[in-house]
Design an enzyme around this catalytic site. Structure first.
Site, mmCIF file in Angstrom:
data_model
loop_
_atom_site.group_PDB
_atom_site.id
_atom_site.type_symbol
_atom_site.label_atom_id
_atom_site.label_comp_id
_atom_site.label_asym_id
_atom_site.label_seq_id
_atom_site.Cartn_x
_atom_site.Cartn_y
_atom_site.Cartn_z
ATOM 1 N N PHE A 235 32.357 17.315 -14.286
ATOM 2 C CA PHE A 235 32.156 18.060 -15.541
ATOM 3 C C PHE A 235 31.998 17.038 -16.652
ATOM 4 C CE2 PHE A 235 33.546 19.405 -19.654
ATOM 5 C CZ PHE A 235 33.215 20.753 -19.779
ATOM 6 N N GLU A 236 30.922 17.167 -17.396
ATOM 7 C CA GLU A 236 30.777 16.343 -18.602
ATOM 8 C C GLU A 236 29.944 17.141 -19.587
ATOM 9 O OE1 GLU A 236 28.617 12.796 -17.347
ATOM 10 O OE2 GLU A 236 30.458 11.627 -17.248
ATOM 11 N N ILE A 237 30.339 17.096 -20.844
ATOM 12 C CA ILE A 237 29.442 17.531 -21.907
ATOM 13 C C ILE A 237 29.308 16.308 -22.799
ATOM 14 C CG2 ILE A 237 29.048 19.104 -23.841
ATOM 15 C CD1 ILE A 237 30.805 21.168 -22.435
#
Ligand code: GDP
Ligand code: MN
Length: 348
Positions: A235-237
């Site tokens: 998960f990365e934003i």
């Protein structure tokens, strides 16, 4: 009804395209997923979560990347589920393979040793190409060049809660370059010499090291050793311009030359995390405590009950990994001098 109040949440008051119709201005952002054709049914579940919890209200684009060609089945199914524009890219050979300075026999010997030691993905060639690609090249793909922000989505993830504001605009408005939900300790056997290479980089490129960085999150002795804390990069934003910066380019190039993607099994998670931790000032990194998320085998679940109710979460707070012993997020709170959510100790 029992009254539970949400505490000290930053006011995020974004309208949605449902409120504003054609006048809604999206951030310049996309989802991005690296996948193979056979990942389709695991991926469908992830897409359904992301659409139901967030994107059906916002209609952001989605870019799919593969080292092979996507087949018609993959394209038909994914495009039917996604409410924004969907794009499919094939990764060029230079971004998925051995650089010419790698001794492939030495790499094969390492894989055999790691197989015997039963190190996770230790004997896999494709996993190494994947980690190197995610470290150095996803943000350079033609289809990604049009965008500034991205949200990385993997097959088989769950979003436990509604995401009721435009997270990309939130990144933009707050000047965040990297957002995460889970952090933990890396297996040392996959990165025995990574920190030596990082120290070499710090020496060669002091100009790239940010003041007020997260070194104290990554190291308990001011940089002599790495404590193995990393953001879980499935998960990365984030802001693609950070990965495209000279600072990160120099960082990746040095690491790539060192050969640890092949002679060890450096993951993109520690590589991204150390970069975000040292090349960015710490106020550019954001912990999304309100995004309930699962990727095998860990969950994040908003700590306070009021948030879980407001966001219609489906997670059991007892499973929240964020405050558990193997999580690095408590240390992150300490280094950031942030006040922990009031109910954290019930989940430690
Ligand atoms: P894990 O989360 O570390 O167990 O690794 P995954 O198997 O989930 O792989 C990480 C990401 O890379 C996922 O989005 C996978 O779909 C993708 N991926 C892994 N290996 C390959 C590969 O050989 N080719 C392609 N195209 N994608 C891959
Ligand atoms: Mn995964």
């Amino acid at each position: 009804k029992e009254e539970v109040k949400s505490e000290e949440k930053p006011a995020v008051d974004f309208k949605t395209p449902v409120d504003e119709g054609k006048d809604y201005v999206r951030a310049n952002a996309t989802f991005v997923t690296l996948a193979r054709n056979q990942d389709i049914w695991s991926l469908v579940k992830s897409i359904r979560h992301v659409e139901d919890r967030f994107n059906r209200k916002y209609h952001y684009d989605w870019v799919f990347l593969n080292d092979d060609d996507f087949d018609d089945n993959f394209k038909e199914i994914t495009s039917s589920l996604i409410s924004g524009n969907v794009k499919y890219g094939k990764i060029p050979k230079e971004h998925w393979g051995y650089p010419d300075w790698i001794d492939q026999e030495k790499a094969a010997e390492v894989r055999e040793q790691m197989r015997q030691k039963q190190i996770i993905y230790g004997d896999s060639i494709s996993y190494r190409h994947m980690c190197r690609f995610e470290s150095g090249f996803f943000f350079q793909q033609e289809l990604m060049k049009a965008y500034k922000y991205y949200w990385r989505v993997e097959p088989d993830i769950i979003l436990h809660c509604d995401v009721d504001y435009d997270v990309f605009k939130y990144m933009e408005k707050n000047g965040y370059d990297y957002g995460f939900t889970l952090s933990l300790y890396e297996y040392i056997d996959t990165i025995p010499t990574l920190w030596n290479s990082v120290k070499k980089f710090i020496k060669e490129h002091p100009e790239h090291i940010a003041e007020n960085n997260l070194m104290n999150w990554l190291s308990e002795d001011n940089g002599i050793t790495y404590n193995r804390c990393h953001f879980w990069s499935n998960f990365e934003i984030g802001n693609l311009d950070f990965w495209r910066s000279k600072a990160y380019g120099d960082f990746f190039e040095l690491l790539d030359r060192e050969g640890g993607f092949f002679y060890e099994r450096w993951g993109d998670a520690p590589v991204h995390s150390i970069a975000a931790g040292l090349l960015l000032p710490k106020d550019k990194v954001h912990f999304f405590d309100d995004i309930g998320y699962w990727h095998v085998p860990f969950s994040s679940c908003p700590t306070n009950k009021a948030d879980r109710l407001k966001l219609k979460c489906s997670c059991n707070p007892a499973d929240n990994f964020v405050w558990k012993g193997y999580s690095c997020t408590p240390r992150y709170y300490d280094v950031m001098e942030m006040k922990r959510p009031s109910e954290w100790h019930q989940q430690s």
